[in-house]
Design a protein around this motif. Structure first.
Motif, PDB file in Angstrom:
ATOM      1  N   CYS A 132       0.846  -1.195   0.000  1.00 20.95           N
ATOM      2  CA  CYS A 132       0.000   0.000   0.000  1.00 20.95           C
ATOM      3  C   CYS A 132       0.885   1.251   0.000  1.00 20.95           C
ATOM      4  CB  CYS A 132      -0.895  -0.003   1.243  1.00 20.95           C
ATOM      5  SG  CYS A 132      -1.803   1.536   1.463  1.00 20.95           S
ATOM      6  N   CYS A 146      -6.385  -1.671   0.215  1.00 17.19           N
ATOM      7  CA  CYS A 146      -5.524  -2.034   1.344  1.00 17.19           C
ATOM      8  C   CYS A 146      -6.414  -2.546   2.471  1.00 17.19           C
ATOM      9  CB  CYS A 146      -4.737  -0.804   1.792  1.00 17.19           C
ATOM     10  SG  CYS A 146      -3.783  -1.110   3.296  1.00 17.19           S
ATOM     11  N   CYS A 187      -5.328  -0.132   6.000  1.00 14.17           N
ATOM     12  CA  CYS A 187      -5.876   1.224   6.174  1.00 14.17           C
ATOM     13  C   CYS A 187      -7.209   1.394   5.460  1.00 14.17           C
ATOM     14  CB  CYS A 187      -4.855   2.276   5.724  1.00 14.17           C
ATOM     15  SG  CYS A 187      -4.604   2.362   3.929  1.00 14.17           S
TER      16      CYS A 187
HETATM   17 ZN   LIG Z   1      -2.838   0.967   3.443  1.00  9.03          ZN
END
Ligand SMILES: [Zn+2]
Lengths: 163, 270
Positions: free
Chosen positions: A125, A150, A153
């Motif tokens: 990411c 991702c 997050c």
């Molecule tokens: Zn991320």
């Protein structure tokens, strides 16, 4: 006028879709030919397209013309050369860093290494650095990118495909 | 020169017509990601077609007036030739009529549903992959360059359509029924991919040996169908005619939509 000088000046020309990347970073300038006609400078910039149908190439060619227009050339040619085909292996390291800072995961694999069916690149990411990501679509908003998300997050991000 | 021109058009028309068909999905895809996948693939085909038409137009413009007047039957094209216009990529795409097109019948078949779209793409992509691989060795450097450029993209296309054939074939009862039906109905159009026309045999070294591509294609199809739990159809009578300009009525509908603006407002630009 030197070849190096021209190439340095063309660094101002960026990809209209990814403005942090110059055409030098992308590796699409193949060569620059300079010659004199009646004592005046003439130039041929040889470029190679990223993808066959990439609409950004017209904009890039215009960008090159605009930079060269301020450099007093008597004649400006822009020629496309397809062979050998463009590959992400030509992208500069600084280009890859700029991409990442911009939020796009740079290509991670050499173009010769293919992927099997249902196999996907393990891409970090670009926002949080997590390796826990998944491919959403092998095709993205432009030919050169795929879509990931991702799991750490929770943000979606684009990946500049290995090509 | 006429044979070389026609050979290039066989290739270019395949990519243009399939690209146009795939782009009909734009805004109608079952999910956004696949809508985008199809338009990306369509764009690659269109880009390949543009490279080829540009070259074909140069060859056409270099021919003598008599030859040029005999290449295409379309009135719009004939008029341009008579008036001494230089042809360009757009003229070849927008001013020829159905009988001037040399694409295989497979690529003009309608989208119908997702299964037909996937099956048509896969049957063509598998052919295109080996065709482009062979064209990379063409004695014509410009064609070899276009092939090596497009091969990288065709590799993605084949991967995408192979995965979808497997997903549908080895999916639900409904997805399987649909892909089986699509394959059964499209199969009669696959024979033409490997038959050489008079044009193809005249361009030795420049073009490919179509018959030699067949076993490679068959092997790829068998491999993917096996993974997809699908049977390879056998003993099917094969349609042909596209490569010599005898098309199904489907091409007319494709061209009507694609060419409308240039026919209604000649030389318009936007
Ligand atoms: Zn991320």
């Amino acid at each position: 006028m030197t070849k190096e000088g021209v190439i340095a000046a063309l660094e101002q020309v960026t990809d209209p879709e990814i403005p942090v990347l110059s055409i030098g970073d992308l590796g699409i300038i193949r060569d620059v030919e300079l010659w004199l006609e009646d004592g005046k400078d003439c130039i041929n910039v040889i470029i190679t397209p990223t993808y066959s149908g990439c609409p950004a190439m017209n904009v890039i060619a215009t960008g090159i013309r605009m930079v060269l227009a301020g450099m007093n050339f008597k004649r400006v040619d822009i020629t496309e050369r397809l062979d050998p085909p463009w590959t992400t292996d030509l992208m500069t390291e600084s280009g890859k860093e700029k991409l990442k800072a911009y939020g796009i995961a740079p290509p991670i694999r050499k173009s010769k290494v293919g992927l099997g069916l249902f196999e996907e690149d393990a891409v970090d990411c670009p926002r949080c650095g997590s390796q826990d990501t998944e491919l959403v679509s092998g095709f993205g908003p432009t030919s050169c990118k795929s879509l990931y998300k991702c799991r750490s997050c929770k943000e979606p991000f684009e990946h500049f495909k290995c090509h | 020169m006429k044979n070389k021109l026609f050979y290039i058009l066989e290739w270019a028309d395949n990519t243009l017509i399939l690209g146009q068909r795939l782009s009909e999905w734009c805004g109608h895809g079952p999910v956004l990601e696949q809508d985008i996948a199809l338009t990306n693939i369509a764009l690659d085909h269109l880009g390949c077609a543009r490279n080829l038409y540009t070259y074909a137009a140069e060859i056409f413009n270099g021919m003598d007036a008599v030859d040029r007047s005999e290449c295409f039957a379309s009135v719009a094209f004939q008029r341009n030739v008579k008036e001494g216009h230089q042809a360009d990529e757009d003229d070849l795409a927008f001013l020829r009529d159905a009988w001037d097109f040399r694409n295989v019948l497979l690529v003009e078949q309608p989208n119908t549903d997702w299964a037909y779209t996937v099956a048509r793409a896969f049957l063509f992509d598998a052919f295109n992959y080996y065709y482009l691989t062979a064209m990379c060795n063409s004695v014509d450097e410009r064609l070899a360059g276009i092939a090596s450029k497009s091969l990288k993209e065709a590799t993605y296309h084949l991967r995408w359509s192979s995965e979808w054939v497997i997903r549908l074939g080895d999916g639900t009862e409904e997805s399987k029924t649909r892909i089986v039906e699509a394959i059964a109905n499209l199969w009669p159009f696959t024979g033409e991919l490997f038959t050489a026309t008079e044009v193809d045999t005249f361009v030795e070294g420049l073009g490919v040996d179509f018959a030699a591509l067949k076993p490679l294609w068959e092997q790829k199809v068998a491999e993917i169908f096996d993974e997809a739990t699908l049977e390879v159809p056998t003993g099917v009578w094969m349609q042909s005619g596209g490569k010599t300009g005898t098309h199904s009525e489907n091409l007319g509908f494709v061209l009507a939509e694609m060419q409308f603006m240039q026919r209604a407002y000649p030389n318009m630009e936007w």
